[in-house]
Design an enzyme around this catalytic site. Structure first.
Site, mmCIF file in Angstrom:
data_model
loop_
_atom_site.group_PDB
_atom_site.id
_atom_site.type_symbol
_atom_site.label_atom_id
_atom_site.label_comp_id
_atom_site.label_asym_id
_atom_site.label_seq_id
_atom_site.Cartn_x
_atom_site.Cartn_y
_atom_site.Cartn_z
ATOM 1 N N ILE A 1 -12.450 9.767 5.385
ATOM 2 C CA ILE A 1 -11.250 8.952 5.628
ATOM 3 C C ILE A 1 -11.570 7.554 5.130
ATOM 4 O O ILE A 1 -12.522 6.913 5.601
ATOM 5 C CB ILE A 1 -10.873 8.899 7.125
ATOM 6 C CG1 ILE A 1 -10.709 10.311 7.689
ATOM 7 C CG2 ILE A 1 -9.577 8.094 7.297
ATOM 8 C CD1 ILE A 1 -10.469 10.352 9.195
ATOM 9 N N GLY A 2 -10.794 7.115 4.142
ATOM 10 C CA GLY A 2 -10.987 5.777 3.590
ATOM 11 C C GLY A 2 -9.732 4.945 3.792
ATOM 12 O O GLY A 2 -8.715 5.426 4.288
ATOM 13 N N ASP B 1 -10.987 1.620 -0.635
ATOM 14 C CA ASP B 1 -10.580 1.934 -2.002
ATOM 15 C C ASP B 1 -9.839 0.756 -2.617
ATOM 16 O O ASP B 1 -8.817 0.316 -2.090
ATOM 17 C CB ASP B 1 -9.650 3.156 -2.010
ATOM 18 C CG ASP B 1 -9.253 3.501 -3.434
ATOM 19 O OD1 ASP B 1 -10.120 4.039 -4.152
ATOM 20 O OD2 ASP B 1 -8.115 3.200 -3.846
ATOM 21 N N TYR C 1 -5.054 -3.795 -8.601
ATOM 22 C CA TYR C 1 -4.354 -4.186 -7.367
ATOM 23 C C TYR C 1 -4.382 -5.708 -7.166
ATOM 24 O O TYR C 1 -3.689 -6.235 -6.288
ATOM 25 C CB TYR C 1 -4.954 -3.500 -6.123
ATOM 26 C CG TYR C 1 -5.019 -1.993 -6.200
ATOM 27 C CD1 TYR C 1 -4.265 -1.282 -7.136
ATOM 28 C CD2 TYR C 1 -5.849 -1.260 -5.354
ATOM 29 C CE1 TYR C 1 -4.340 0.097 -7.218
ATOM 30 C CE2 TYR C 1 -5.923 0.127 -5.425
ATOM 31 C CZ TYR C 1 -5.174 0.796 -6.370
ATOM 32 O OH TYR C 1 -5.246 2.164 -6.453
ATOM 33 N N LYS D 1 -11.994 0.190 -9.520
ATOM 34 C CA LYS D 1 -11.619 0.974 -10.705
ATOM 35 C C LYS D 1 -11.465 0.112 -11.964
ATOM 36 O O LYS D 1 -10.984 -1.022 -11.885
ATOM 37 C CB LYS D 1 -10.274 1.697 -10.459
ATOM 38 C CG LYS D 1 -10.234 2.469 -9.148
ATOM 39 C CD LYS D 1 -8.951 3.248 -8.951
ATOM 40 C CE LYS D 1 -8.835 3.778 -7.534
ATOM 41 N NZ LYS D 1 -8.216 2.862 -6.595
ATOM 42 N N HIS E 1 -9.695 4.354 -13.938
ATOM 43 C CA HIS E 1 -8.442 4.431 -13.183
ATOM 44 C C HIS E 1 -7.472 5.442 -13.795
ATOM 45 O O HIS E 1 -6.794 6.191 -13.079
ATOM 46 C CB HIS E 1 -7.795 3.038 -13.125
ATOM 47 C CG HIS E 1 -6.863 2.841 -11.978
ATOM 48 N ND1 HIS E 1 -6.665 1.626 -11.368
ATOM 49 C CD2 HIS E 1 -6.061 3.688 -11.310
ATOM 50 C CE1 HIS E 1 -5.790 1.753 -10.383
ATOM 51 N NE2 HIS E 1 -5.404 2.994 -10.331
ATOM 52 N N SER F 1 -10.130 9.215 -12.230
ATOM 53 C CA SER F 1 -8.882 9.303 -11.481
ATOM 54 C C SER F 1 -7.753 9.650 -12.451
ATOM 55 O O SER F 1 -7.812 9.280 -13.643
ATOM 56 C CB SER F 1 -8.603 7.951 -10.813
ATOM 57 O OG SER F 1 -7.446 8.017 -10.017
ATOM 58 N N LEU G 1 0.295 9.841 2.199
ATOM 59 C CA LEU G 1 1.480 9.781 3.065
ATOM 60 C C LEU G 1 2.759 9.694 2.236
ATOM 61 O O LEU G 1 3.850 9.499 2.772
ATOM 62 C CB LEU G 1 1.383 8.570 4.003
ATOM 63 C CG LEU G 1 0.152 8.565 4.922
ATOM 64 C CD1 LEU G 1 0.055 7.263 5.694
ATOM 65 C CD2 LEU G 1 0.205 9.754 5.875
ATOM 66 N N GLN H 1 -4.261 4.872 13.996
ATOM 67 C CA GLN H 1 -3.735 6.251 13.941
ATOM 68 C C GLN H 1 -4.349 7.039 12.784
ATOM 69 O O GLN H 1 -4.732 8.183 12.929
ATOM 70 C CB GLN H 1 -2.246 6.154 13.601
ATOM 71 C CG GLN H 1 -1.270 6.636 14.611
ATOM 72 C CD GLN H 1 0.130 6.440 14.020
ATOM 73 O OE1 GLN H 1 0.483 6.969 12.962
ATOM 74 N NE2 GLN H 1 0.927 5.653 14.727
#
Ligand SMILES: NC(=O)c1ccc[n+]([C@@H]2O[C@H](COP(=O)([O-])OP(=O)(O)OC[C@H]3O[C@@H](n4cnc5c(N)ncnc54)[C@H](OP(=O)(O)O)[C@@H]3O)[C@@H](O)[C@H]2O)c1
Length: 324
Positions: free
Chosen positions: A18-19, A46, A51, A80, A113, A164, A213, A277
């Site tokens: 989990i990142g 990540d 970004y 990346k 990337h 990726s 998600l 969560q």
């Protein structure tokens, strides 16, 4: 069912499954979210040059590390190479910029990337032609770029390299020139990537699911631009039912589903409750029938959200991964 919480990488390094995703977070949001994430127990972060918030991530991580090398070793930090750096002679320069912005002693994983490339334009990561299309560099030698990434490991400033957004055929070609430590691809209930999971498993490459998600901000932006409808994964009846059966949220059901499929997840949130969560996933188990109802949501390639249509003209690149 007890699931492994890490992927074991070459040399004994461990990548937490989990990142924490960092795309589309402003510097200010990110610094505070990363502090929350560290407190919640995230150790895998990540990032990407594209970004444009690596320096903020680096500041937040360095604040927590406080110069303690043992604490640095607890972390697994990913960034990346952007499409403008996909030339063998540019890889080092682009890596150096990410390395200095993050301000860490080493980077755990450096990913290519995308397999397609933009022209290298200093100061502009997304160069465009006057008609709005991308200035695509059509001359990419993917294998030469991949070899240049692998060479970066010699300096000790990066421990692992991976890829990726490649397709199965590209993954095979790249692996023939050196096995990637990781494959990061879009994966969620609508785009379940059976073919890529099988291709990566055959090559012994761990898979990280991005946009697990459903990347709502991107889906909303694309819907506004194109009129295409993107279902909200969190409201799908099968997702809600699986979540309710375990007293969990729809996001937790989606993330647990991915973990039970054997991949890692890197959900992004800047909200403290949702951050907590999204890492509270180890203490419940989806049943066979819940897994089957989530599996039935798959739309294959049609479920893809991050199809790079926001980079007009990029599909003309010879290495564009999603052409039929
Ligand atoms: N390699 C690539 O090309 C690539 C492409 C895309 C993404 N990525 C990586 O993958 C990460 C995750 O993907 P993503 O950012 O596209 O999308 P995502 O993680 O699928 O979704 C993020 C969205 O979900 C919301 N959210 C988060 N937790 C939630 C919860 N528990 N309940 C309800 N809503 C929740 C977030 O809002 P709040 O922040 O308000 O909670 C945000 O709007 C990125 O941040 C990036 O690091 C990589």
């Amino acid at each position: 069912m007890k699931l492994p919480e890490y992927f074991e990488l070459d040399g004994g390094d461990r990548m937490p499954r989990i990142g924490f995703g960092t795309w589309q977070a402003s510097d200010e949001e990110l610094e505070s979210a990363v502090a929350d994430a560290l407190a919640a127990g995230y150790r895998h972060f990540d990032s990407a040059r594209a970004y444009e918030n690596e320096a903020a991530l680096g500041r937040a991580l360095n604040k927590w590390i406080g110069g303690d090398k043992a604490k640095r070793r607890e972390l697994f930090v990913v960034t990346k190479l952007p499409p403008g750096g996909n030339r063998p002679d540019l890889v080092q320069e682009y890596f150096d910029k990410s390395y200095s912005d993050l301000g860490l002693e080493y980077i755990d994983l450096y990913l290519m990337h995308t397999p397609f490339a933009f022209e290298h334009v200093p100061g502009d990561l997304h160069p465009k032609n006057p008609d709005g299309s991308m200035r695509v560099d059509l001359t990419t030698d993917l294998i030469a770029v991949w070899k240049a990434l692998q060479k970066l490991k010699e300096s000790g400033r990066v421990r692992h390299v991976g890829v990726s957004n490649v397709n199965a055929q590209q993954l095979q070609r790249l692996t023939a020139a050196g096995r990637p430590a990781c494959l990061q691809i879009e994966m969620h209930a609508l785009c379940q990537q059976e073919e890529m999971i099988a291709a990566a498993a055959a090559l012994n490459i761990p898979v990280v699911a991005y946009s697990p998600l459903g990347s709502k901000a991107l889906a909303d932006a694309l819907a506004a631009k194109t009129g295409r409808e993107y279902p909200d994964l969190l409201t799908l009846p099968a997702v809600r039912a699986a979540a309710a059966a375990h007293g969990r949220t729809p996001a937790q059901a989606l993330l647990r589903y991915a973990l039970q499929r054997g991949v890692a997840v890197i959900p992004k949130s800047t909200n403290p409750q949702r951050i907590l969560q999204n890492i509270s996933l180890w203490d419940f188990n989806l049943s066979e029938s819940e897994m089957a109802s989530l599996r039935a949501l798959d739309r294959g390639a049609a479920g893809r959200i991050c199809d790079f249509s926001f980079f007009p003209g990029v599909e003309k690149h010879p290495e564009f991964p999603f052409n039929k």
